[in-house]
Design an enzyme around this catalytic site. Structure first.
Site, PDB file in Angstrom:
ATOM      1  N   LYS A  13      56.144  45.185  83.937  1.00 57.56           N
ATOM      2  CA  LYS A  13      55.724  46.594  82.564  1.00 57.56           C
ATOM      3  C   LYS A  13      55.513  45.658  81.550  1.00 57.56           C
ATOM      4  O   LYS A  13      56.652  45.315  80.807  1.00 57.56           O
ATOM      5  CB  LYS A  13      56.751  46.995  83.275  1.00 57.56           C
ATOM      6  CG  LYS A  13      56.338  48.481  81.607  1.00 57.56           C
ATOM      7  CD  LYS A  13      57.351  49.423  81.869  1.00 57.56           C
ATOM      8  CE  LYS A  13      57.366  49.249  80.159  1.00 57.56           C
ATOM      9  NZ  LYS A  13      56.825  48.908  79.257  1.00 57.56           N
ATOM     10  N   GLU A  34      66.156  37.282  77.953  1.00 60.82           N
ATOM     11  CA  GLU A  34      66.084  37.369  75.916  1.00 60.82           C
ATOM     12  C   GLU A  34      65.876  37.706  75.603  1.00 60.82           C
ATOM     13  O   GLU A  34      65.332  38.768  75.586  1.00 60.82           O
ATOM     14  CB  GLU A  34      64.618  36.137  76.525  1.00 60.82           C
ATOM     15  CG  GLU A  34      64.167  34.596  78.089  1.00 60.82           C
ATOM     16  CD  GLU A  34      64.638  33.533  77.337  1.00 60.82           C
ATOM     17  OE1 GLU A  34      65.264  33.694  76.492  1.00 60.82           O
ATOM     18  OE2 GLU A  34      65.171  33.272  78.225  1.00 60.82           O
ATOM     19  N   CYS A  42      60.924  36.115  67.905  1.00 60.67           N
ATOM     20  CA  CYS A  42      62.289  36.165  68.818  1.00 60.67           C
ATOM     21  C   CYS A  42      62.747  35.239  67.452  1.00 60.67           C
ATOM     22  O   CYS A  42      64.348  34.644  67.271  1.00 60.67           O
ATOM     23  CB  CYS A  42      62.829  36.268  69.948  1.00 60.67           C
ATOM     24  SG  CYS A  42      62.293  35.387  70.499  1.00 60.67           S
ATOM     25  N   GLU A 100      69.144  42.496  63.798  1.00 61.15           N
ATOM     26  CA  GLU A 100      67.363  42.309  63.592  1.00 61.15           C
ATOM     27  C   GLU A 100      67.012  42.771  63.405  1.00 61.15           C
ATOM     28  O   GLU A 100      66.589  43.658  63.149  1.00 61.15           O
ATOM     29  CB  GLU A 100      67.093  41.341  64.665  1.00 61.15           C
ATOM     30  CG  GLU A 100      65.840  41.047  65.033  1.00 61.15           C
ATOM     31  CD  GLU A 100      65.175  40.298  66.611  1.00 61.15           C
ATOM     32  OE1 GLU A 100      65.932  41.583  67.834  1.00 61.15           O
ATOM     33  OE2 GLU A 100      64.560  39.652  67.109  1.00 61.15           O
TER      34      GLU A 100
HETATM   35  P1  NAP Z   1      62.573  46.282  73.514  1.00 62.12           P
HETATM   36  O1  NAP Z   1      62.766  47.988  72.439  1.00 62.12           O
HETATM   37  O2  NAP Z   1      63.912  46.329  74.356  1.00 62.12           O
HETATM   38  O3  NAP Z   1      61.188  46.438  74.725  1.00 62.12           O
HETATM   39  C1  NAP Z   1      61.484  45.159  75.296  1.00 62.12           C
HETATM   40  C2  NAP Z   1      60.805  46.269  76.505  1.00 62.12           C
HETATM   41  O4  NAP Z   1      61.145  47.006  77.363  1.00 62.12           O
HETATM   42  C3  NAP Z   1      59.644  46.870  76.319  1.00 62.12           C
HETATM   43  O5  NAP Z   1      58.575  47.201  77.340  1.00 62.12           O
HETATM   44  C4  NAP Z   1      60.007  48.002  76.467  1.00 62.12           C
HETATM   45  O6  NAP Z   1      59.173  49.229  77.274  1.00 62.12           O
HETATM   46  C5  NAP Z   1      61.004  48.286  78.275  1.00 62.12           C
HETATM   47  N1  NAP Z   1      62.177  49.224  77.772  1.00 62.12           N
HETATM   48  C6  NAP Z   1      62.798  49.596  76.682  1.00 62.12           C
HETATM   49  N2  NAP Z   1      63.193  50.810  77.481  1.00 62.12           N
HETATM   50  C7  NAP Z   1      63.820  50.780  78.423  1.00 62.12           C
HETATM   51  C8  NAP Z   1      64.570  50.817  79.523  1.00 62.12           C
HETATM   52  N3  NAP Z   1      65.962  51.758  80.005  1.00 62.12           N
HETATM   53  N4  NAP Z   1      64.585  50.171  80.876  1.00 62.12           N
HETATM   54  C9  NAP Z   1      63.090  48.994  81.164  1.00 62.12           C
HETATM   55  N5  NAP Z   1      62.787  48.758  80.029  1.00 62.12           N
HETATM   56  C10 NAP Z   1      63.097  49.482  79.132  1.00 62.12           C
HETATM   57  O7  NAP Z   1      62.429  45.271  72.425  1.00 62.12           O
HETATM   58  P2  NAP Z   1      60.762  45.396  71.539  1.00 62.12           P
HETATM   59  O8  NAP Z   1      60.722  46.262  70.145  1.00 62.12           O
HETATM   60  O9  NAP Z   1      59.692  45.977  72.577  1.00 62.12           O
HETATM   61  O10 NAP Z   1      60.418  43.681  71.496  1.00 62.12           O
HETATM   62  C11 NAP Z   1      61.146  43.650  70.384  1.00 62.12           C
HETATM   63  C12 NAP Z   1      63.094  42.572  70.972  1.00 62.12           C
HETATM   64  O11 NAP Z   1      62.295  41.428  71.910  1.00 62.12           O
HETATM   65  C13 NAP Z   1      63.101  41.704  69.761  1.00 62.12           C
HETATM   66  O12 NAP Z   1      64.792  42.070  69.817  1.00 62.12           O
HETATM   67  C14 NAP Z   1      63.010  40.288  69.858  1.00 62.12           C
HETATM   68  O13 NAP Z   1      64.108  39.443  69.628  1.00 62.12           O
HETATM   69  C15 NAP Z   1      62.516  40.554  70.956  1.00 62.12           C
HETATM   70  N6  NAP Z   1      62.688  38.931  71.497  1.00 62.12           N
HETATM   71  C16 NAP Z   1      62.917  37.953  72.465  1.00 62.12           C
HETATM   72  C17 NAP Z   1      62.287  36.687  72.764  1.00 62.12           C
HETATM   73  C18 NAP Z   1      62.844  35.585  73.386  1.00 62.12           C
HETATM   74  O14 NAP Z   1      62.460  35.221  74.032  1.00 62.12           O
HETATM   75  N7  NAP Z   1      65.081  36.275  73.556  1.00 62.12           N
HETATM   76  C19 NAP Z   1      61.159  36.920  72.685  1.00 62.12           C
HETATM   77  C20 NAP Z   1      60.614  38.107  72.371  1.00 62.12           C
HETATM   78  C21 NAP Z   1      60.936  39.043  71.679  1.00 62.12           C
HETATM   79  P3  NAP Z   1      59.042  50.061  76.427  1.00 62.12           P
HETATM   80  O15 NAP Z   1      57.741  49.586  75.159  1.00 62.12           O
HETATM   81  O16 NAP Z   1      57.906  51.569  76.273  1.00 62.12           O
HETATM   82  O17 NAP Z   1      59.197  50.317  74.732  1.00 62.12           O
END
Ligand code: NAP
Ligand code: MG
Length: 500
Positions: free
Chosen positions: A198, A273, A307, A404
């Site tokens: 997804k 991650e 990230c 963050e």
């Molecule tokens: P996010 O809000 O956590 O969303 C990530 C993914 O999870 C999206 O596909 C989101 O869907 C889905 N999601 C949201 N709520 C969920 C739930 N209750 N159950 C299952 N899936 C759910 O993060 P983001 O804002 O898209 O991305 C930014 C974050 O990613 C930052 O914190 C960044 O640091 C982190 N990141 C980490 C890495 C690493 O490798 N450590 C790499 C890149 C990014 P939706 O799109 O519909 O919300």
């Protein structure tokens, strides 16, 4: 003014001409069973460029069932490691052959400069897929001498096997809409797993195209399924599906924790991650000429939406004013504009909601006595832009220092004492990356074990390599991607005893 936009290649024109996309389940392009869709925007101008299926639990069930059938099928079991290797190598070639199309789609949907889409989401991803192709033929167990036996002389030969964990649920964020999914799909396929992905709601387009390329590369229908929709519905249904064996999640720490709690109910294997608030520590001896631009790019590449990005800069007092001035001057030359404009270095952030979220952090900091030595606002143009921002006069308890932001916002703070600054660098719930900038070998080597982060850099920041494990300490997650460590994520170990 930005230079004129680079014209779209015909394949992208054709892709955008079908405004309602299907998602990919069992090798077919299908709508959501409800018929609902969600809009997809170009963040450089706010225009809707496509609609994708808004999947719910029923669609997820179809996708997981397809992945399960594919995983249990005789054909998949008979697909030898060399067959998976060859298909992954073909996929890497296809990514490169369709590089212009994929890079343009990535920039249109995610916003980053086209050159960066070409380098990261196409170039580095193709390289990553090739690296993982190599692992398909190198997954191994071990023979062990055991002490078990019976009085009448029966002995045991014992060995371990690494078996694919099964059906993988991959959930990814929007910052690299090809690279993040492929960081999961390529190792999972190398290990013999099947997958339901997804992608983020904001950036689903590239993986819909990639799903077609994955089929073309020779992976059978159902091996990789791409289901579009919202996290709260499609994502949550995928996480709790009882037929999922393993969840591989990249995203925010808050969502990661919710997923972790849910995964435990089914004992679903899990790797997370998560976010980072990554410190960069510049010592008094550092060569400012050499480090200024690398520090700027560590903070602002991909609009800071990385990230691993450096977002807290600690500079020895003797160099603080000079470095902040040099970085501000260098960052001020980065052209802010649409990613499809050839001179753009800083594109839009991913959405209006995210732009507001970033600007709120800046405004709160300024209201509380912080000062913007660079940026601090949004340019006056359509689209979701934020100017690169360097903030000083912050305090360590401010949200902009602790949380963050995931945008082009760097907080710069002076320090005098190395022990104190290492403690401060570690004073965060996160632990993804950290860097130290110095030519003093002894101080660098001394700092490496003391920095609580999954990756520590010396005189660089944010580098990721397919052969180096990547992941977080503390609330930046658990498990490691890349390198041989990915085998732990996508296989189960089986112990085998043979009596003789
Ligand atoms: P996010 O809000 O956590 O969303 C990530 C993914 O999870 C999206 O596909 C989101 O869907 C889905 N999601 C949201 N709520 C969920 C739930 N209750 N159950 C299952 N899936 C759910 O993060 P983001 O804002 O898209 O991305 C930014 C974050 O990613 C930052 O914190 C960044 O640091 C982190 N990141 C980490 C890495 C690493 O490798 N450590 C790499 C890149 C990014 P939706 O799109 O519909 O919300
Ligand atoms: Mg969301």
């Amino acid at each position: 003014m930005s230079a004129p936009l680079i014209p779209l290649v015909p394949a992208v024109e054709a892709f955008l001409a079908q405004p309602h996309k299907g998602m990919h389940i069992d090798g077919r392009s299908v709508p959501a069973h409800s018929g609902r869709t969600l809009p997809v925007c170009n963040p450089a101008d706010g225009q809707v460029i496509a609609h994708v299926p808004d999947a719910d639990a029923e669609d997820i069930d179809m996708a997981v069932s397809a992945a399960r059938r594919a995983f249990e099928s005789r054909n998949w079991r008979l697909m030898r490691p060399t067959d998976r290797e060859r298909a992954l190598l073909r996929l890497a070639d296809l990514i490169e052959a369709h590089g212009d199309e994929l890079a343009q789609l990535e920039t249109l949907n995610q916003g980053k400069p086209l050159s960066f889409s070409q380098a990261a989401d196409v170039g580095a991803t193709a390289q990553y897929v090739r690296y993982m192709a190599g692992w398909a033929t190198k997954i191994e167990g071990a023979t062990r001498d055991v002490s078990t036996g019976t009085p009448d002389g029966q002995q045991f030969m014992a060995f371990t096997r690494r078996e694919p964990v099964g059906v993988v649920a991959a959930i990814t964020p929007w910052n690299f809409s090809i690279m993040m999914p492929m960081w999961k799909i390529a190792p999972a396929l190398a290990c013999g797993c099947t997958i339901v992905l997804k992608p983020a709601e904001q950036t689903p387009l590239t993986m819909l195209r990639m799903a077609e390329l994955i089929l073309e590369a020779g992976f059978p229908p159902g091996a990789v399924n791409v289901v579009t929709g919202y996290g709260e519905t499609a994502g949550a249904a995928l996480v709790r599906h009882p037929s999922v064996d393993k969840i591989s999640f990249t995203g925010s720490t808050a969502v990661g924790k919710a997923i972790g709690r849910q995964a435990l109910d089914n004992m679903t294997r899990l790797s997370l991650e998560l976010g980072g608030k990554n410190p960069m520590i510049v010592l008094g001896d550092a060569d400012l000429n050499a480090i200024t631009f690398p520090l700027v790019m560590a903070a602002f590449a991909n609009q800071g939406q990385i990230c691993a990005a450096g977002s807290r800069l600690y500079v020895h007092n003797s160099q603080f004013d000079a470095l902040v001035a040099a970085m501000s001057a260098a960052a001020a030359t980065l052209r802010v504009g649409p990613g499809l404009s050839p001179d753009t270095m800083i594109g839009p952030v991913v959405s209006q909601a995210h732009q507001r979220h970033i600007l709120r952090y800046i405004d709160e900091t300024l209201a509380a006595g912080g000062q913007a030595v660079l940026g601090g606002d949004a340019p006056d143009r359509p689209g979701y832009f934020v100017n690169p921002t360097i903030l000083v006069n912050t305090r360590s308890d401010m949200p902009v220092v602790r949380e963050e932001v995931f945008g082009p916002v760097l907080v710069a703070m002076p320090f005098d004492d190395l022990d104190a600054v290492i403690a401060e660098a570690n004073n965060t719930p996160y632990g993804l990356t950290a860097s130290i900038w110095t030519n003093n070998l002894k101080q660098a080597l001394d700092a490496i074990p003391r920095l609580k982060a999954g990756t520590v850099y010396v005189n660089s920041h944010s580098l990721v390599d397919p052969n180096m494990p990547f992941g977080g300490f503390k609330q930046s997650g658990f498990g490691r991607e890349h390198g041989r460590e990915m085998i732990d994520a996508y296989t189960e170990t089986k112990a085998v005893f043979i009596a003789y």
